[in-house]
Enzyme design. Structure first.
Site, PDB file in Angstrom:
ATOM      1  CE  LYS A  33      10.129   3.560 -42.195  1.00 19.99           C
ATOM      2  NZ  LYS A  33       9.337   4.114 -43.306  1.00 19.99           N
ATOM      3  CG  ASP A  60       5.805   2.699 -43.257  1.00 21.45           C
ATOM      4  OD1 ASP A  60       4.579   2.676 -43.046  1.00 21.45           O
ATOM      5  OD2 ASP A  60       6.514   3.704 -43.045  1.00 21.45           O
ATOM      6  CE  LYS A  62       3.350   6.328 -42.817  1.00 18.08           C
ATOM      7  NZ  LYS A  62       4.693   5.922 -43.265  1.00 18.08           N
ATOM      8  CG  ASP A  65      -8.472   1.833 -51.781  1.00 20.96           C
ATOM      9  OD1 ASP A  65      -9.705   1.960 -51.976  1.00 20.96           O
ATOM     10  OD2 ASP A  65      -7.627   1.969 -52.678  1.00 20.96           O
ATOM     11  N   PRO A  67     -12.536  -1.400 -47.754  1.00 21.67           N
ATOM     12  CG  PRO A  67     -14.123  -1.697 -46.057  1.00 21.67           C
ATOM     13  CD  PRO A  67     -13.827  -0.852 -47.259  1.00 21.67           C
ATOM     14  CB  THR A 115       5.012  13.570 -37.572  1.00 18.71           C
ATOM     15  OG1 THR A 115       5.610  12.881 -38.658  1.00 18.71           O
ATOM     16  CG2 THR A 115       4.994  12.680 -36.356  1.00 18.71           C
ATOM     17  NE  ARG A 201      16.507  11.901 -42.884  1.00 16.61           N
ATOM     18  CZ  ARG A 201      15.668  12.934 -42.899  1.00 16.61           C
ATOM     19  NH1 ARG A 201      15.893  13.950 -43.708  1.00 16.61           N
ATOM     20  NH2 ARG A 201      14.612  12.936 -42.123  1.00 16.61           N
TER      21      ARG A 201
HETATM   22  O1  C5P Z   1      15.771   9.611 -41.557  1.00 15.87           O
HETATM   23  P1  C5P Z   1      14.720   9.581 -40.483  1.00 15.87           P
HETATM   24  O2  C5P Z   1      15.215   9.037 -39.165  1.00 15.87           O
HETATM   25  O3  C5P Z   1      13.998  10.886 -40.350  1.00 15.87           O
HETATM   26  O4  C5P Z   1      13.665   8.507 -41.040  1.00 15.87           O
HETATM   27  C1  C5P Z   1      12.477   8.219 -40.374  1.00 15.87           C
HETATM   28  C2  C5P Z   1      11.664   7.224 -41.135  1.00 15.87           C
HETATM   29  O5  C5P Z   1      10.397   7.108 -40.489  1.00 15.87           O
HETATM   30  C3  C5P Z   1      11.347   7.609 -42.588  1.00 15.87           C
HETATM   31  O6  C5P Z   1      11.289   6.404 -43.352  1.00 15.87           O
HETATM   32  C4  C5P Z   1       9.987   8.261 -42.511  1.00 15.87           C
HETATM   33  O7  C5P Z   1       9.245   8.118 -43.685  1.00 15.87           O
HETATM   34  C5  C5P Z   1       9.350   7.472 -41.375  1.00 15.87           C
HETATM   35  N1  C5P Z   1       8.284   8.183 -40.691  1.00 15.87           N
HETATM   36  C6  C5P Z   1       8.422   9.415 -40.072  1.00 15.87           C
HETATM   37  N2  C5P Z   1       7.365  10.015 -39.449  1.00 15.87           N
HETATM   38  C7  C5P Z   1       6.194   9.424 -39.425  1.00 15.87           C
HETATM   39  C8  C5P Z   1       6.025   8.181 -40.034  1.00 15.87           C
HETATM   40  C9  C5P Z   1       7.104   7.582 -40.653  1.00 15.87           C
HETATM   41  O8  C5P Z   1       9.508   9.986 -40.073  1.00 15.87           O
HETATM   42  N3  C5P Z   1       5.183   9.990 -38.805  1.00 15.87           N
END
Ligand code: C5P
Length: 217
Positions: A33, A60, A62, A65, A67, A115, A201
């Site tokens: 990603k 990714d 996101k 804006d 169409p 989230t 991570r």
């Molecule tokens: O390090 P970690 O496992 O938390 O990374 C999760 C990845 O998923 C990050 O790139 C974060 O931006 C992405 N993400 C997220 N929650 C979301 C959408 C995307 O943690 N709702």
């Protein structure tokens, strides 16, 4: 659709850090990603590099804006060897239609509610509770025929009958005491219907990357 179900988030500052990490990965074991930070700092060359190494790419950004703008942006993304990319479902039916029309072979994923938003936010923004607002967005996803959605593990149970591809971040097999709050283990997420999980991570900062990949696959 590819048979791999682990997406590793390349949340690195620059090309050097990213390429050192990627040198340790096998394109057959994961999708990668690329998010806003790396794309803004290094641009398209990241996509060409990953593609030349044989990796499937989830871009990714996101998009949200009008169409015309989103359609044109997706048209540009479609020039690259990208497997999936994201738009906000809150952009509405017309914006999603423009993305669908321009996508070529790329899968379009709709972001539901971030989230970072909670009940207080959905009340303030939409005078609606979180679950109703989430369901409204799922209706939009289904009516507009996006290929899939990004949602938290907590919402998977609301989606058991949906054919949308479900991409789920916020996965933890051990407590890292970090900023992810609504977490689930990889095993549970797959069991509850995730087609892909997104892990950053726990893998990028692991002392044993191969073992971490095996554990989350
Ligand atoms: O390090 P970690 O496992 O938390 O990374 C999760 C990845 O998923 C990050 O790139 C974060 O931006 C992405 N993400 C997220 N929650 C979301 C959408 C995307 O943690 N709702």
């Amino acid at each position: 659709m590819s048979s791999k179900r682990l997406i590793i988030a390349l949340d690195f500052k620059n090309f050097d850090e990213m390429s050192k990490f990627v040198a340790r990965l096998d394109p057959n074991s994961c999708v990668l990603k690329v998010g806003l930070q790396l794309f803004i700092s290094e641009g398209n060359k990241v996509l060409d590099f990953l593609s030349s190494k044989g990796f499937d790419i989830f871009l990714d950004l996101k998009l949200h804006d009008i169409p015309n703008t989103v359609g044109k942006a997706i048209e540009e993304i479609a020039q690259f060897n990208v497997l999936m990319t994201t738009i906000h479902l809150q952009g509405g039916m017309e914006m999603i239609a423009a993305a669908n029309q321009a996508k070529g072979r790329i899968k379009i994923l709709g972001v539901t509610l971030l989230t970072s938003l909670d009940e207080g936010d959905t009340q303030m923004l939409y005078s609606n509770n979180f679950d109703n607002q989430f369901n409204n967005l799922i209706n939009v996803a289904e009516k507009s025929e996006v290929d899939g959605i990004v949602c938290s593990s907590k919402e998977l149970n609301l989606l058991s009958s949906s054919n949308l591809i479900k991409v789920v971040p916020g996965i933890r097999n051990q407590d890292l005491s970090d900023d992810q709050k609504r977490v689930m283990s990889s095993k549970e997420a797959y069991k509850n219907g995730a087609n892909y999980i997104v892990v950053g991570r726990p893998i990028t900062q692991s002392k044993n990357i191969d073992e971490a990949i095996r554990e989350y696959s």
